[in-house]
Design an enzyme around this catalytic site. Sequence first.
Site, mmCIF file in Angstrom:
data_model
loop_
_atom_site.group_PDB
_atom_site.id
_atom_site.type_symbol
_atom_site.label_atom_id
_atom_site.label_comp_id
_atom_site.label_asym_id
_atom_site.label_seq_id
_atom_site.Cartn_x
_atom_site.Cartn_y
_atom_site.Cartn_z
ATOM 1 N N ASP A 1 0.778 -1.250 0.000
ATOM 2 C CA ASP A 1 0.000 0.000 0.000
ATOM 3 C C ASP A 1 0.814 1.308 0.000
ATOM 4 O O ASP A 1 1.771 1.431 0.767
ATOM 5 C CB ASP A 1 -0.850 0.103 1.279
ATOM 6 N N GLU B 1 -10.596 -2.504 4.443
ATOM 7 C CA GLU B 1 -9.285 -1.932 4.723
ATOM 8 C C GLU B 1 -9.154 -0.561 4.049
ATOM 9 O O GLU B 1 -9.930 -0.202 3.168
ATOM 10 C CB GLU B 1 -8.187 -2.862 4.201
HETATM 11 C C1 FRU Z 1 -3.958 -3.577 2.857
HETATM 12 C C2 FRU Z 1 -3.319 -4.033 4.154
HETATM 13 C C3 FRU Z 1 -3.669 -3.046 5.257
HETATM 14 C C4 FRU Z 1 -2.529 -3.192 6.209
HETATM 15 C C5 FRU Z 1 -1.362 -3.444 5.299
HETATM 16 C C6 FRU Z 1 -0.303 -4.343 5.858
HETATM 17 O O1 FRU Z 1 -3.298 -4.003 1.714
HETATM 18 O O2 FRU Z 1 -3.751 -5.341 4.461
HETATM 19 O O3 FRU Z 1 -4.932 -3.267 5.840
HETATM 20 O O4 FRU Z 1 -2.350 -2.058 7.005
HETATM 21 O O5 FRU Z 1 -1.895 -4.015 4.114
HETATM 22 O O6 FRU Z 1 0.816 -4.420 5.024
#
Ligand code: FRU
Length: 524
Positions: free
Chosen positions: A63, A240
């Site tokens: 992300d 998320e």
């Molecule tokens: C989304 C996620 C988020 C988390 C991160 C961990 O892709 O699952 O919810 O903060 O990646 O790398």
Amino acid sequence: MNAREVRRRGGRVLPWLLCTAVLGMGLAAGPPQAAAHAPRLSGYNQIYRPQVHFSARRHWMNDPNGLVYYDGWYQMFFQYNPYGRRWGNMSWGHARSRDLLHWQQLPVAIPESRRFMIFSGSAVVDWHDTSGFGVHGRPPLVAIYTAQPRAHRGPQTENLAYSTDGGRQWRKYPGNPVLNIGLRNFRDPKVLWYAPRHEWVMVVSRAAQRRISFYVSANLKTWRYTGNFGPAGDTRGVWECPDLFALPVANRPGETRWVLKVDVQQQGPDTGGGGQVFIGRFNGRTFRASSLHPQSLDLGEDYYASASWSDLPADGPPVITLGWMDNWLYAQRTPTAPWCGVMAFPRRLSLRWQNGAYHLLQRPIAALARLRAAPHRFGAFTAARGRTLLTVPARGRAHEIRARIRVARRGQFAFTIGSSDGRRVTLAYHGASGRFSVERTGRYRFSKAFDSRQSASLADTRGTVELDLIVDRSSVEAFVDHGELTVAERMFPRGGAYTVRVRAHRARFVQTTLWALHSIWRRP
Ligand code: FRU
């Protein structure tokens, strides 16, 4: 981390980073340059390495995090494993850019600790120094992230880190966490300044409950709960990476609406990108959607965890977003090295009122035009037997193709991007059904879920479809009808070479332009 530590890290593991950073400093006073003929940066020329999209020079990335603009720099942080090509040791990697095109990767900004990994979150400029982190009257940058206990026991909590040098060095706030409700799935805080009430708002996900929670704060350190949104729309996976922003409604002067974006982690193939969008009203406390039928953010399989830049300059687009062009179903098995994970091309967003509903439009940022080499314009053609528009050799340039296609009522057309052995992405429009489809095939060994197919209706084509396509070594992005529909997909043509072919039936390509795009991996 203090200055000495940053330097030591740079000297030991990342000498090239320092070198690009120093070169970047020299540019600080000048305008952004499209460095078309500058020397290439080394390490960015593998067969699947995108040439106009950001990827980390080495190691795993997911992300985008902490997107914030300050003092002429677009800051980008990202979920990063500083030690390997697979997810783990999550920390905030760091890159910055003057033009959202050319990026300099910098040393890790917020490293994991012995007890916690650093999960996703956002960053803001604290203009009024509400946090008190500022020094010498310079506003601090404040990052708000989720701490994930390494032992996978205990709650996810929200935490602060801050920078007093414009984003180079970051310190974790000793009073962390700033928000702990004892929940194990409570993550990805997005913080924004709500001017009418002169306070901060946090949008954060209770992921397993499929709920977005709202909190407010005067100083970023103490937070008060004000409401929830959800479950609603797609609840098939955990929720998320929420995002919340306001946009003017382009064709209704004086009207503004709020957009709440939520990603749903896919539980199976053929579902399309993970984002859903609710459009409605926000009063600084709670969000009310004007429809509980959300818009899907992207038709492709590879658009996730998108986030908007905070504190953008007033003379540009109000909302620019960046997404991770991958999919948790197979991201860790994609065949790239020594890097893994790529960002989509930055998008500028707008809202339109159309057929009795608000609609989010997404187009590539205008700076894309600065990467274009000389245009090649095709005369009008029909392509009943198919026509090859472009042949790209292994390690070739990225390209953009813009086409306007007139389609008869029962007409159709298709773009096929791929290698002759069947690894391809096909984008097609069928006049009879009014549907646009994307299909990816290739029997990739690394994942059965990579072969996939989705489709969606295109509203109001009036017989003409416009398509803006960016193809780049291991990705295809399409912006259809001025961003009414978008598609982001990865592809891995065997050997890295591919063609772009079109085929049409009762349809005519009235205007088609092709540009090679200059690589962004050049010294500024
Ligand atoms: C989304 C996620 C988020 C988390 C991160 C961990 O892709 O699952 O919810 O903060 O990646 O790398």
